[in-house]
Design a protein around this motif. Structure first.
Motif, PDB file in Angstrom:
ATOM      1  N   HIS A   1      -0.866 -10.976   5.074  1.00 45.43           N
ATOM      2  CA  HIS A   1       0.062 -11.315   4.004  1.00 45.43           C
ATOM      3  C   HIS A   1       0.874 -10.069   3.687  1.00 45.43           C
ATOM      4  O   HIS A   1       0.312  -9.012   3.408  1.00 45.43           O
ATOM      5  CB  HIS A   1      -0.695 -11.814   2.778  1.00 45.43           C
ATOM      6  CG  HIS A   1      -1.345 -13.139   2.990  1.00 45.43           C
ATOM      7  ND1 HIS A   1      -2.134 -13.758   2.045  1.00 45.43           N
ATOM      8  CD2 HIS A   1      -1.320 -14.004   4.049  1.00 45.43           C
ATOM      9  CE1 HIS A   1      -2.578 -14.913   2.515  1.00 45.43           C
ATOM     10  NE2 HIS A   1      -2.094 -15.085   3.727  1.00 45.43           N
ATOM     11  N   CYS A   2       2.195 -10.201   3.730  1.00 45.46           N
ATOM     12  CA  CYS A   2       3.071  -9.034   3.675  1.00 45.46           C
ATOM     13  C   CYS A   2       4.073  -9.125   2.525  1.00 45.46           C
ATOM     14  O   CYS A   2       4.556 -10.211   2.183  1.00 45.46           O
ATOM     15  CB  CYS A   2       3.829  -8.886   4.996  1.00 45.46           C
ATOM     16  SG  CYS A   2       2.770  -8.837   6.472  1.00 45.46           S
ATOM     17  N   GLN A   3       4.402  -7.959   1.966  1.00 44.78           N
ATOM     18  CA  GLN A   3       5.384  -7.816   0.902  1.00 44.78           C
ATOM     19  C   GLN A   3       6.383  -6.720   1.308  1.00 44.78           C
ATOM     20  O   GLN A   3       6.057  -5.875   2.139  1.00 44.78           O
ATOM     21  CB  GLN A   3       4.676  -7.450  -0.419  1.00 44.78           C
ATOM     22  CG  GLN A   3       3.705  -8.491  -0.928  1.00 44.78           C
ATOM     23  CD  GLN A   3       4.352  -9.811  -1.277  1.00 44.78           C
ATOM     24  OE1 GLN A   3       5.563  -9.872  -1.526  1.00 44.78           O
ATOM     25  NE2 GLN A   3       3.561 -10.887  -1.284  1.00 44.78           N
ATOM     26  N   PRO A   4       7.626  -6.719   0.743  1.00 44.49           N
ATOM     27  CA  PRO A   4       8.057  -7.522  -0.395  1.00 44.49           C
ATOM     28  C   PRO A   4       8.633  -8.884  -0.039  1.00 44.49           C
ATOM     29  O   PRO A   4       9.047  -9.631  -0.920  1.00 44.49           O
ATOM     30  CB  PRO A   4       9.148  -6.639  -1.002  1.00 44.49           C
ATOM     31  CG  PRO A   4       9.747  -5.945   0.196  1.00 44.49           C
ATOM     32  CD  PRO A   4       8.601  -5.690   1.126  1.00 44.49           C
TER      33      PRO A   4
ATOM     34  N   ASN B   1       7.181 -11.477   1.075  1.00 46.55           N
ATOM     35  CA  ASN B   1       6.206 -12.565   0.948  1.00 46.55           C
ATOM     36  C   ASN B   1       6.078 -13.339   2.256  1.00 46.55           C
ATOM     37  O   ASN B   1       6.089 -14.565   2.286  1.00 46.55           O
ATOM     38  CB  ASN B   1       6.598 -13.516  -0.186  1.00 46.55           C
ATOM     39  CG  ASN B   1       5.452 -14.427  -0.591  1.00 46.55           C
ATOM     40  OD1 ASN B   1       4.273 -14.036  -0.504  1.00 46.55           O
ATOM     41  ND2 ASN B   1       5.769 -15.629  -1.020  1.00 46.55           N
ATOM     42  N   GLN B   2       5.961 -12.587   3.366  1.00 44.75           N
ATOM     43  CA  GLN B   2       5.800 -13.193   4.681  1.00 44.75           C
ATOM     44  C   GLN B   2       4.327 -13.284   5.042  1.00 44.75           C
ATOM     45  O   GLN B   2       3.508 -12.480   4.596  1.00 44.75           O
ATOM     46  CB  GLN B   2       6.522 -12.372   5.746  1.00 44.75           C
ATOM     47  CG  GLN B   2       8.027 -12.438   5.664  1.00 44.75           C
ATOM     48  CD  GLN B   2       8.666 -12.136   6.993  1.00 44.75           C
ATOM     49  OE1 GLN B   2       8.387 -12.788   7.999  1.00 44.75           O
ATOM     50  NE2 GLN B   2       9.552 -11.149   7.026  1.00 44.75           N
ATOM     51  N   HIS B   3       4.006 -14.270   5.857  1.00 40.40           N
ATOM     52  CA  HIS B   3       2.647 -14.441   6.351  1.00 40.40           C
ATOM     53  C   HIS B   3       2.690 -14.332   7.870  1.00 40.40           C
ATOM     54  O   HIS B   3       3.348 -15.128   8.543  1.00 40.40           O
ATOM     55  CB  HIS B   3       2.079 -15.792   5.910  1.00 40.40           C
ATOM     56  CG  HIS B   3       2.096 -15.976   4.423  1.00 40.40           C
ATOM     57  ND1 HIS B   3       1.331 -15.210   3.571  1.00 40.40           N
ATOM     58  CD2 HIS B   3       2.793 -16.832   3.646  1.00 40.40           C
ATOM     59  CE1 HIS B   3       1.538 -15.591   2.335  1.00 40.40           C
ATOM     60  NE2 HIS B   3       2.433 -16.556   2.343  1.00 40.40           N
TER      61      HIS B   3
ATOM     62  N   LEU C   1       7.615  -3.830   5.824  1.00 41.99           N
ATOM     63  CA  LEU C   1       6.699  -4.781   5.187  1.00 41.99           C
ATOM     64  C   LEU C   1       5.340  -4.114   5.069  1.00 41.99           C
ATOM     65  O   LEU C   1       4.824  -3.559   6.045  1.00 41.99           O
ATOM     66  CB  LEU C   1       6.576  -6.066   6.017  1.00 41.99           C
ATOM     67  CG  LEU C   1       7.827  -6.933   6.181  1.00 41.99           C
ATOM     68  CD1 LEU C   1       7.538  -8.066   7.166  1.00 41.99           C
ATOM     69  CD2 LEU C   1       8.284  -7.491   4.846  1.00 41.99           C
TER      70      LEU C   1
ATOM     71  N   CYS D   1       1.530  -4.874   4.654  1.00 34.58           N
ATOM     72  CA  CYS D   1       0.710  -6.059   4.918  1.00 34.58           C
ATOM     73  C   CYS D   1      -0.763  -5.805   4.621  1.00 34.58           C
ATOM     74  O   CYS D   1      -1.279  -4.703   4.843  1.00 34.58           O
ATOM     75  CB  CYS D   1       0.862  -6.492   6.376  1.00 34.58           C
ATOM     76  SG  CYS D   1       2.573  -6.823   6.869  1.00 34.58           S
TER      77      CYS D   1
END
Length: 229
Positions: free
Chosen positions: A49-52, A54-56, A111, A113
């Motif tokens: 789960h990655c920011q900023p 909000n990717q998976h 990202l 994660c």
């Protein structure tokens, strides 16, 4: 397994996909599915789960190559030399695995994660004769593709397993996309498989393919994985 974009955070990186076209099946043999649907020689899949953004993401690492899936496609990154952790890079895209955390770098930014789960890859030993397996929940269903002939088995919560021959209407190796349809008029089915991060609705377990099944007037969605010998 081509370098496909991983969404807004990794945009501007994919070439135009090959136009889909019907593909005949030679000598009644099962087709070769796109490599982006398989884990390669990796033992399992990791969810990130990655920011900023909000990717998976989902990764499958065999120590030399990282297969990486987003909600929008797939990458394959060779290992790079690094002193700390495991870093994989292809051009301007890199994935730096530091255990439970990872850093993804792209021309459009970074990202951060966090590992969010993992799953052992399905094997041929545990699924004899199966080249691809997909399943979904609410309602439950399952599809398996035979490894040797163009036949699949469909089972739903309301219908017992039936074995059906299929035809290929789309086989796009670059995009990691396959569409199979019934070879006979009845019962009609369509199975669409797309390389991309997919998570089981109940457990959150990671898979490398999103699957949609149209069967007996109903549409089902779920996740799947190619199973190599």
């Amino acid at each position: 397994m081509g370098a496909l974009c991983l969404g807004a955070g990794l945009a501007g990186c994919a070439s135009a996909p090959t136009p889909p076209q019907a593909t005949p099946i030679a000598d009644n043999a099962a087709p070769f599915l796109p490599s982006a649907l398989f884990p390669g020689s990796a033992d399992g899949f990791q969810a990130w789960h990655c920011q900023p953004a909000n990717q998976h993401l989902i990764g499958a690492d065999n120590g030399q190559t990282l297969r990486l899936w987003s909600l929008h496609g797939a990458w394959q990154l060779p290992r790079a030399v690094v002193a700390d952790g495991a870093r994989y890079q292809d051009g301007d895209i890199s994935f730096w695995d530091r255990g439970e955390r990872a850093l993804v770098e792209t021309p459009r930014g970074q990202l951060q994660c966090q590992q969010a789960g993992e799953r052992k890859a399905l094997t041929r030993a545990g699924n004899p004769g199966v080249m691809f397996k997909a399943e979904g929940r609410e309602p439950s269903w399952q599809v398996t593709l035979a490894h040797d002939v163009p036949t699949l088995a469909i089972e739903t919560a309301t219908a017992p397993a039936t074995h059906q021959p299929y035809m290929i209407s789309v086989l796009d190796n670059q995009a990691g996309r396959v569409v199979l349809e019934s070879a006979d008029v009845e019962p009609f089915f369509r199975l669409r498989i797309d390389a991309g991060a997919c998570f089981d609705k109940a457990s959150g377990a990671p898979y490398p393919a999103r699957v949609t099944l149209t069967y007996q007037g109903e549409q089902y969605s779920g996740c799947g994985q190619g199973i190599a010998p």
